[in-house]
Design a protein around this motif. Structure first.
Motif, PDB file in Angstrom:
ATOM      1  N   ASP A 239     -16.140 -15.231  -7.334  1.00 60.46           N
ATOM      2  CA  ASP A 239     -16.469 -16.618  -6.694  1.00 60.46           C
ATOM      3  C   ASP A 239     -16.418 -17.885  -7.916  1.00 60.46           C
ATOM      4  N   GLY A 262     -25.487 -18.027  -8.871  1.00 61.34           N
ATOM      5  CA  GLY A 262     -25.799 -17.443  -7.455  1.00 61.34           C
ATOM      6  C   GLY A 262     -26.846 -18.316  -7.010  1.00 61.34           C
ATOM      7  N   ARG A 263     -27.293 -17.900  -5.704  1.00 57.28           N
ATOM      8  CA  ARG A 263     -28.526 -18.439  -5.041  1.00 57.28           C
ATOM      9  C   ARG A 263     -29.718 -17.795  -5.613  1.00 57.28           C
ATOM     10  N   SER A 298     -28.141 -23.780  -8.482  1.00 55.50           N
ATOM     11  CA  SER A 298     -26.885 -24.220  -8.342  1.00 55.50           C
ATOM     12  C   SER A 298     -26.660 -24.965  -6.876  1.00 55.50           C
ATOM     13  N   SER A 299     -27.707 -25.547  -6.503  1.00 56.96           N
ATOM     14  CA  SER A 299     -27.745 -25.975  -5.039  1.00 56.96           C
ATOM     15  C   SER A 299     -26.644 -27.306  -4.940  1.00 56.96           C
ATOM     16  N   ARG A 302     -23.442 -25.811  -4.638  1.00 55.01           N
ATOM     17  CA  ARG A 302     -23.001 -25.012  -3.267  1.00 55.01           C
ATOM     18  C   ARG A 302     -22.925 -25.858  -2.180  1.00 55.01           C
ATOM     19  N   ARG A 303     -23.676 -26.962  -2.191  1.00 57.90           N
ATOM     20  CA  ARG A 303     -23.660 -28.238  -1.169  1.00 57.90           C
ATOM     21  C   ARG A 303     -22.127 -28.480  -0.988  1.00 57.90           C
ATOM     22  N   GLY A 306     -19.646 -24.805  -1.286  1.00 56.20           N
ATOM     23  CA  GLY A 306     -19.808 -23.613  -0.336  1.00 56.20           C
ATOM     24  C   GLY A 306     -20.547 -22.415  -1.199  1.00 56.20           C
ATOM     25  N   ASP A 307     -21.243 -21.759  -0.549  1.00 55.63           N
ATOM     26  CA  ASP A 307     -21.839 -20.419  -1.089  1.00 55.63           C
ATOM     27  C   ASP A 307     -20.980 -19.451  -1.555  1.00 55.63           C
ATOM     28  N   GLU A 309     -19.310 -15.950  -2.108  1.00 57.18           N
ATOM     29  CA  GLU A 309     -18.725 -15.104  -0.750  1.00 57.18           C
ATOM     30  C   GLU A 309     -19.355 -13.601  -1.146  1.00 57.18           C
ATOM     31  N   SER A 311     -22.162 -11.063  -2.497  1.00 63.76           N
ATOM     32  CA  SER A 311     -23.617 -10.645  -2.463  1.00 63.76           C
ATOM     33  C   SER A 311     -23.853 -10.045  -3.847  1.00 63.76           C
TER      34      SER A 311
END
Length: 343
Positions: A239, A262-263, A298-299, A302-303, A306-307, A309, A311
């Motif tokens: 990613d 990551g999120r 990381s907002s 990601r906006r 994208g997120d 892929e 997990s």
């Protein structure tokens, strides 16, 4: 290929370099050659291959140049076999940069972290001086430059992580030299109007390298896991490769800065416990969690892009299976537990 199907180095590297549809769309929009500086590092080979595969799927003919000193000639042969044009040489030496092709797209991956203590002058030359030379040489290109979340101070665990607009506070000379990289790139972007994107990455992970491997290895070998840096971010290397490539279309002046990770904010204790459960052993710890940690939000990335892929649970399962099988690693601990900035 899914992560639960990976059992060999070849399968791992293939998975890391498979382009997604967003990569292919980026390749369609790119209208000239791509130069990757530092193509032999942890990220470089699979990033180069991913770019090549995205180009081929997009039906494009532009070239991908891969630069490194190539101390291992086998890696150079592999890059050539995938379709890259390799350019061997030390970017810090003399006029080497001036002899490189003036590609309209440049991925600057070169950095110096591990072993920096005791070798600070080379670290500063690599992390702060060289980016200026790259920006000067490729002033008419679009440049994506890897930086690090280490430019931020440690922040409260409940803060959600540092954001790109937050005050910087690098701890230790390594982090300071990385802030130097960013300041120099901002200067040359302003001077020449060079479009640049700076990626503050922490931490990329795959089966052979990363925070998850560091924790899993200690649990598997029966050693205690340090808790002082009790929380961390992580992103699958594939990613991160995708973000790096697609950021070529988001370069601007002044530079766009993106946190790449990551999120989630992950607990070292909880992740260690998960590995202990998988291995059927008891997790051992030393120290106590601090109230602060090196964390990034990381907002913004990601906006825009994208997120991720892949997990966290998928990476954990892969790393656990890799460690249990005794498969090869890169032998480069992240030293994520360090709080004084000395790497």
């Amino acid at each position: 290929m899914k992560l639960n199907e990976i059992n060999t180095v070849e399968e791992l590297e293939d998975c890391l370099s498979i382009p997604n549809q967003r990569d292919v769309e980026t390749a369609r929009e790119i209208d000239g050659d791509v130069l990757v500086l530092g193509a032999a590092g942890k990220m470089g080979p699979t990033l180069v291959r991913r770019v090549l595969r995205a180009r081929d799927r997009a039906g494009k003919k532009w070239r991908v140049y891969a630069n490194s000193r190539f101390s291992d000639p086998r890696l150079r042969d592999r890059l050539e076999s995938w379709g890259a044009t390799t350019l061997a040489g030390d970017a810090l030496e003399g006029d080497f940069l001036k002899g490189l092709p003036r590609c309209p797209y440049v991925l600057h991956l070169i950095g110096f972290k591990f072993g920096a203590t005791g070798n600070e002058s080379l670290m500063w030359a690599t992390n702060s001086h060289l980016p200026g030379r790259v920006a000067e040489t490729f002033r008419d290109s679009r440049i994506v430059a890897l930086s690090t979340g280490n430019v931020y101070p440690l922040v409260g665990v409940g803060s959600g992580g540092s954001r790109e607009e937050d005050p910087l506070g690098p701890i230790g000379e390594y982090a300071q030299s990385c802030l130097g990289r960013e300041r120099v790139l901002h200067h040359f972007s302003a001077t020449h109007r060079t479009p640049i994107c700076i990626l503050r990455l922490n931490y990329a992970a795959e089966a052979r390298y990363g925070v998850l491997l560091d924790i899993a290895t200690r649990i598997h070998q029966g050693f205690p896991v340090a808790l002082e840096m009790g929380y961390f971010n992580v992103i699958w290397q594939g990613d991160a490769n995708s973000v790096c490539f697609r950021s070529l279309l988001n370069c601007q002046s002044p530079p766009l800065v993106l946190n790449v990770t990551g999120r989630e904010i992950n607990s070292v204790r909880e992740i260690a416990g998960r590995f202990a459960e998988i291995f059927g052993v008891e997790a051992k710890f030393e120290g106590r969690e601090g109230k602060t940690a090196l964390l990034s939000d990381s907002s913004r990335c990601r906006r825009l892009l994208g997120d991720p892929e892949v997990s966290l649970s998928e990476i954990i399962e892969l790393v656990a299976r890799w460690v249990r099988a005794g498969n090869p690693t890169l032998g480069k601990p992240t030293r994520f537990e360090v709080r004084d900035g000395k790497f």
